[in-house]
Design a protein around this motif. Structure first.
Motif, PDB file in Angstrom:
ATOM      1  N   SER A 254      -1.328   0.988   3.122  1.00  0.00           N
ATOM      2  CA  SER A 254      -0.127   0.584   3.619  1.00  0.00           C
ATOM      3  C   SER A 254       0.044   0.367   4.906  1.00  0.00           C
ATOM      4  N   ARG A 255      -0.745   1.307   5.676  1.00  0.00           N
ATOM      5  CA  ARG A 255      -0.489   0.893   7.175  1.00  0.00           C
ATOM      6  C   ARG A 255      -1.051  -0.412   7.526  1.00  0.00           C
ATOM      7  N   LEU A 256      -2.262  -0.451   7.301  1.00  0.00           N
ATOM      8  CA  LEU A 256      -2.881  -1.787   7.408  1.00  0.00           C
ATOM      9  C   LEU A 256      -2.062  -3.115   7.351  1.00  0.00           C
ATOM     10  N   ARG A 257      -1.009  -3.044   6.031  1.00  0.00           N
ATOM     11  CA  ARG A 257       0.046  -4.055   5.943  1.00  0.00           C
ATOM     12  C   ARG A 257       0.845  -4.090   7.283  1.00  0.00           C
ATOM     13  N   LEU A 258       1.020  -3.070   7.894  1.00  0.00           N
ATOM     14  CA  LEU A 258       1.960  -3.129   9.028  1.00  0.00           C
ATOM     15  C   LEU A 258       1.506  -3.764  10.151  1.00  0.00           C
ATOM     16  N   GLU A 259       0.231  -4.338  10.280  1.00  0.00           N
ATOM     17  CA  GLU A 259      -0.353  -4.733  11.388  1.00  0.00           C
ATOM     18  C   GLU A 259       0.635  -6.278  11.717  1.00  0.00           C
ATOM     19  N   CYS A 260       1.061  -6.566  10.636  1.00  0.00           N
ATOM     20  CA  CYS A 260       1.776  -7.840  11.064  1.00  0.00           C
ATOM     21  C   CYS A 260       3.194  -8.013  11.261  1.00  0.00           C
ATOM     22  N   VAL A 261       3.591  -6.541  11.636  1.00  0.00           N
ATOM     23  CA  VAL A 261       5.072  -6.437  12.153  1.00  0.00           C
ATOM     24  C   VAL A 261       5.052  -6.572  13.483  1.00  0.00           C
ATOM     25  N   SER A 262       4.348  -6.236  14.403  1.00  0.00           N
ATOM     26  CA  SER A 262       4.247  -6.553  15.710  1.00  0.00           C
ATOM     27  C   SER A 262       2.848  -6.181  16.436  1.00  0.00           C
ATOM     28  N   LYS A 263       2.642  -6.429  17.540  1.00  0.00           N
ATOM     29  CA  LYS A 263       1.560  -6.173  18.360  1.00  0.00           C
ATOM     30  C   LYS A 263       1.295  -4.619  18.737  1.00  0.00           C
TER      31      LYS A 263
ATOM     32  N   TYR B  21      -1.378  -2.258  17.365  1.00  0.00           N
ATOM     33  CA  TYR B  21      -2.066  -1.284  18.500  1.00  0.00           C
ATOM     34  C   TYR B  21      -2.093   0.220  18.121  1.00  0.00           C
ATOM     35  N   VAL B  22      -0.923   0.606  17.574  1.00  0.00           N
ATOM     36  CA  VAL B  22      -0.909   2.159  16.965  1.00  0.00           C
ATOM     37  C   VAL B  22      -1.803   2.317  15.983  1.00  0.00           C
ATOM     38  N   ILE B  23      -1.649   1.417  14.987  1.00  0.00           N
ATOM     39  CA  ILE B  23      -2.396   1.449  13.742  1.00  0.00           C
ATOM     40  C   ILE B  23      -3.770   1.618  13.967  1.00  0.00           C
ATOM     41  N   TYR B  24      -4.467   0.752  15.018  1.00  0.00           N
ATOM     42  CA  TYR B  24      -5.757   0.586  15.153  1.00  0.00           C
ATOM     43  C   TYR B  24      -6.303   1.723  16.051  1.00  0.00           C
ATOM     44  N   ASN B  25      -5.453   2.186  16.802  1.00  0.00           N
ATOM     45  CA  ASN B  25      -6.192   3.257  17.863  1.00  0.00           C
ATOM     46  C   ASN B  25      -5.735   4.466  17.578  1.00  0.00           C
ATOM     47  N   THR B  26      -4.948   4.852  16.410  1.00  0.00           N
ATOM     48  CA  THR B  26      -4.720   6.040  16.246  1.00  0.00           C
ATOM     49  C   THR B  26      -5.022   6.654  14.906  1.00  0.00           C
ATOM     50  N   GLN B  27      -5.540   5.668  14.212  1.00  0.00           N
ATOM     51  CA  GLN B  27      -6.193   6.085  12.534  1.00  0.00           C
ATOM     52  C   GLN B  27      -7.511   6.692  13.040  1.00  0.00           C
ATOM     53  N   ASP B  28      -7.713   8.001  12.696  1.00  0.00           N
ATOM     54  CA  ASP B  28      -8.898   8.708  12.805  1.00  0.00           C
ATOM     55  C   ASP B  28      -9.381   9.321  11.667  1.00  0.00           C
ATOM     56  N   TYR B  29      -8.890   9.055  10.486  1.00  0.00           N
ATOM     57  CA  TYR B  29      -9.066   9.736   9.142  1.00  0.00           C
ATOM     58  C   TYR B  29      -9.227   8.771   8.147  1.00  0.00           C
ATOM     59  N   ILE B  30     -10.047   8.715   7.171  1.00  0.00           N
ATOM     60  CA  ILE B  30     -10.264   7.789   6.082  1.00  0.00           C
ATOM     61  C   ILE B  30     -10.456   8.709   4.832  1.00  0.00           C
ATOM     62  N   LEU B  31      -9.525   8.792   3.676  1.00  0.00           N
ATOM     63  CA  LEU B  31      -9.773   9.110   2.477  1.00  0.00           C
ATOM     64  C   LEU B  31     -10.032   8.027   1.706  1.00  0.00           C
ATOM     65  N   TRP B  32     -11.460   7.840   1.253  1.00  0.00           N
ATOM     66  CA  TRP B  32     -11.785   6.772   0.377  1.00  0.00           C
ATOM     67  C   TRP B  32     -11.777   6.796  -0.781  1.00  0.00           C
ATOM     68  N   ASP B  33     -10.764   6.443  -1.605  1.00  0.00           N
ATOM     69  CA  ASP B  33     -10.667   6.739  -3.144  1.00  0.00           C
ATOM     70  C   ASP B  33     -10.320   5.630  -3.739  1.00  0.00           C
ATOM     71  N   ASN B  34     -11.315   4.978  -4.870  1.00  0.00           N
ATOM     72  CA  ASN B  34     -10.996   3.771  -5.400  1.00  0.00           C
ATOM     73  C   ASN B  34      -9.793   3.664  -6.112  1.00  0.00           C
ATOM     74  N   THR B  35      -9.139   4.988  -6.567  1.00  0.00           N
ATOM     75  CA  THR B  35      -7.809   4.937  -7.179  1.00  0.00           C
ATOM     76  C   THR B  35      -6.771   4.369  -6.287  1.00  0.00           C
ATOM     77  N   GLN B  36      -6.922   4.535  -5.211  1.00  0.00           N
ATOM     78  CA  GLN B  36      -5.817   4.253  -4.101  1.00  0.00           C
ATOM     79  C   GLN B  36      -5.992   3.103  -3.455  1.00  0.00           C
ATOM     80  N   ILE B  37      -7.138   2.646  -3.218  1.00  0.00           N
ATOM     81  CA  ILE B  37      -7.302   1.362  -2.601  1.00  0.00           C
ATOM     82  C   ILE B  37      -7.358   0.041  -3.336  1.00  0.00           C
ATOM     83  N   ALA B  38      -6.375  -0.668  -2.574  1.00  0.00           N
ATOM     84  CA  ALA B  38      -6.328  -2.102  -3.509  1.00  0.00           C
ATOM     85  C   ALA B  38      -7.462  -2.960  -3.205  1.00  0.00           C
TER      86      ALA B  38
END
Length: 474
Positions: free
Chosen positions: A35-44, A48-65
């Motif tokens: 859901s965070r990555l969809r907000l990249e279309c909101v504004s630059k 910037y905030v999403i790309y540069n502050t995301q430091d954790y990934i929980l990779w679960d194929n039940t949650q990733i579209a």
């Protein structure tokens, strides 16, 4: 009028720019990564905030579209993982959770090598054993070589004997910042192979920053445990140890010697499983030297109480009840209360053998010296009985209690509920009722929720999922 319209238009265009980075980061922190990555279309700025502050990934194929909407499309999952890593260059923590093992391939390790220069922690916990993956020893070794200098934590669940070749690459002596290692194996016997990595008598394989470790000790590897304790006992703070197999007295002395050198230990999870069958040949040898589980457990707890003065969390779990009687439990409680009164958390899960119908009724008064105790979990079956008398004056005996989990079913009376309501810091309750009558939900709501502000309550009848459930389950 034109000036007003111009001013209004300017303010509208600058509205997102007037959003501070801190506020934007707070907003996206409540969303999962897709859901965070969809907000990249909101504004630059959001981008910037999403790309540069995301430091954790929980990779679960039940949650990733998945783009193709196929739930088990490994190619889409891999592509999605690659896109996230390329967009978020500051990833430090990655956890694979719940993926099908067959979908976890070398490509994931390659993507982390190529795109995660700041990776510090990796956890792999798949649905099935790691034996079902198609990982190769070469790519696994390349991953460890690339990140050895910066890894702080590595946890891998479901190792299997098929992965013997990978063990040669698990040399963590070149990981100077490593603090946590957890390797869980499907096969008990295979743990000994893992142990030899850590307890090498020739090379100090563990970095001096390591303070958390989990492993298994059987009678074949007791000497290795003693060597490990001599080399690293002063730095280990968190320890999970499973003691299994057949033990004789000389082994017990080596275990005690090992624990005597762990003065910095703060968290200990002690699991004892001596239920393995003994060969006839072994049974004849050293027949008089066999050590019963009760004696082993009491001796170890005495040594831990003597040597580990900083211990705040203690968990004891036993899988064998043939030798444990109510007297053993009483001795353990006495040792813990008199010599470990600094404990904040205590968990005892120990089936007890009932001999001659000898019953021990446990009360909160027997734990009254643990004035700092915040979490209490108890599970006995057999000769140790817990009933509503346990809760009499519990607010005086255990005034700091925040969590109580009693897995022994008993008749939960109104007095029990009222006694629990007197605990000022209590926020989590888990109890089992043995009564056939319905649980008084109105009393629970009025006493525990409205009056005592308890947020998590799980009270059900034995063998049933129906009951009073409120908040998070523990």
């Amino acid at each position: 009028m034109n000036n007003l319209m111009t001013t209004t238009t300017t303010r509208k265009g600058d509205s997102f720019e007037r959003f501070g980075d801190d506020l934007a980061q707070l907003l996206v922190s409540y969303l999962p990564i897709d859901s965070r990555l969809r907000l990249e279309c909101v504004s630059k700025q959001f981008q910037y905030v999403i790309y540069n502050t995301q430091d954790y990934i929980l990779w679960d194929n039940t949650q990733i579209a998945n783009p193709c909407r196929h739930f088990n499309c490994s190619q889409c999952l891999s592509i999605g993982f690659e896109k996230i890593l390329k967009k978020c260059p500051y990833i430090k923590y990655i956890k694979f959770n719940g993926m099908d093992a067959i979908m976890f391939t070398d490509h994931y390790l390659y993507l982390m090598i190529a795109n995660c220069p700041y990776l510090k922690c990796l956890t792999i916990k798949l649905k099935q054993s790691m034996a079902y993956t198609s990982l190769t020893s070469y790519m696994f070794s390349q991953f460890l070589i690339r990140f050895a200098g910066q890894l702080q934590s590595i946890s891998i669940f479901g190792f299997n004997h098929i992965f013997n070749e990978l063990l040669s690459y698990l040399d963590i002596s070149y990981a100077p910042n490593l603090r946590n290692v957890y390797l869980e194996c499907d096969d008990k016997d295979y743990f000994i192979e893992l142990n030899r990595i850590y307890y090498s008598t020739n090379v100090n394989t563990l970095p001096k920053t390591l303070d958390s470790l989990a492993f298994v000790v059987q009678h074949e590897s007791v000497q290795l445990f003693q060597t490990f304790a001599a080399n690293y006992g002063q730095q280990i703070k968190c320890l999970q140890i499973l003691i299994g197999g057949r033990f004789i007295r000389q082994y017990m002395n080596q275990l005690k010697s090992g624990f005597s050198q762990m003065n910095e230990l703060t968290h200990l999870n002690l699991i004892i499983d001596t239920s393995d069958e003994i060969n006839d040949e072994d049974e004849d040898e050293d027949e008089n030297e066999d050590l019963c589980i009760s004696e082993l457990l009491v001796a170890l707890v005495q040594q831990i109480a003597k040597s580990c003065a900083k211990l705040t969390t203690l968990k004891i779990k036993s899988y064998n009840n043939e030798d444990i009687c109510k007297g053993t439990v009483w001795i353990l409680i006495e040792i813990i209360c008199h010599k470990m009164n600094q404990l904040n958390s205590l968990s005892i899960e120990c089936p007890v053998n009932s001999l001659n119908n000898d019953i021990y009724l446990m009360t909160s008064k027997s734990l009254s010296q643990l004035k700092h105790l915040r979490q209490l979990r108890l599970e006995f079956s057999g000769a140790v009985i817990i009933n509503d008398e346990f809760f009499t004056n519990i607010d005086h005996h255990l005034p700091q209690l925040q969590l109580i989990d009693i897995k022994e079913p008993f008749d939960i009376s109104s007095e029990t509920i009222k006694s629990l309501a007197k605990l000022r810091h209590l926020n989590t309750i888990r109890l089992y009722s043995s009564a056939n009558e319905d649980i008084d939900e109105d009393l629970i709501i009025s006493e525990l929720i409205d009056r005592a502000n308890v947020t998590n309550i799980y009270i059900t009848r034995l063998g049933s999922t129906n009951g009073f459930i409120r908040g998070k389950q523990i």
